[in-house]
Design a protein around this motif. Structure first.
Motif, mmCIF file in Angstrom:
data_model
loop_
_atom_site.group_PDB
_atom_site.id
_atom_site.type_symbol
_atom_site.label_atom_id
_atom_site.label_comp_id
_atom_site.label_asym_id
_atom_site.label_seq_id
_atom_site.Cartn_x
_atom_site.Cartn_y
_atom_site.Cartn_z
ATOM 1 N N SER A 145 -3.427 -4.731 3.845
ATOM 2 C CA SER A 145 -3.618 -3.342 3.432
ATOM 3 C C SER A 145 -4.865 -2.741 4.065
ATOM 4 O O SER A 145 -4.894 -1.560 4.408
ATOM 5 C CB SER A 145 -3.672 -3.224 1.909
ATOM 6 O OG SER A 145 -4.724 -4.018 1.404
ATOM 7 N N ARG B 89 -4.757 0.430 6.516
ATOM 8 C CA ARG B 89 -5.564 1.611 6.206
ATOM 9 C C ARG B 89 -6.422 1.996 7.416
ATOM 10 O O ARG B 89 -6.530 3.167 7.769
ATOM 11 C CB ARG B 89 -6.449 1.331 4.989
ATOM 12 C CG ARG B 89 -7.082 2.580 4.444
ATOM 13 C CD ARG B 89 -7.832 2.367 3.123
ATOM 14 N NE ARG B 89 -7.411 1.205 2.367
ATOM 15 C CZ ARG B 89 -8.246 0.278 1.886
ATOM 16 N NH1 ARG B 89 -9.543 0.387 2.044
ATOM 17 N NH2 ARG B 89 -7.781 -0.742 1.206
ATOM 18 N N THR C 226 0.977 2.778 6.709
ATOM 19 C CA THR C 226 1.207 2.132 5.414
ATOM 20 C C THR C 226 1.340 0.626 5.624
ATOM 21 O O THR C 226 1.719 0.159 6.703
ATOM 22 C CB THR C 226 2.486 2.660 4.740
ATOM 23 O OG1 THR C 226 3.606 2.327 5.561
ATOM 24 C CG2 THR C 226 2.425 4.171 4.536
#
Length: 96
Positions: free
Chosen positions: A8, A12, A17
């Motif tokens: 993640s 980011r 995503t």
């Protein structure tokens, strides 16, 4: 991706995503990105199989038509040799 970085966090930082990153990793491991890396279009396997099937059908039809054409040429040559076909000029004064 540096060791210890989460998916993640990488997503980011890249502005995408996490699910997109997972999707890219999946297609990469399946080999789908080979064509993308080579700047070639990617088509579904089913579409490729259908195209290959159609190519085989067309090659078979071409082979049949080529054979028919050769047989007809031989028949015309044979008929001319037996003088079954009169040699007359084509309309317009053209010779074959």
């Amino acid at each position: 991706m540096e060791p210890g970085m989460s998916v993640s966090l990488v997503a980011r930082e890249a502005g995408i995503t996490a699910s997109q990153l997972f999707q890219w990793r999946k297609v990469y491991t399946e080999g789908s990105l080979v064509a993308v890396g080579a700047n070639e279009p990617v088509v579904p396997a089913s579409e490729l199989q259908e195209a290959m099937k159609r190519i085989k059908q067309l090659e078979a039809a071409l082979g049949r038509k080529t054979l028919e054409n050769e047989i007809l040429k031989e028949a015309v040559d044979f008929a001319k040799a037996k003088k079954w076909i009169a040699r007359s000029p084509l309309p317009g004064g053209e010779e074959p």
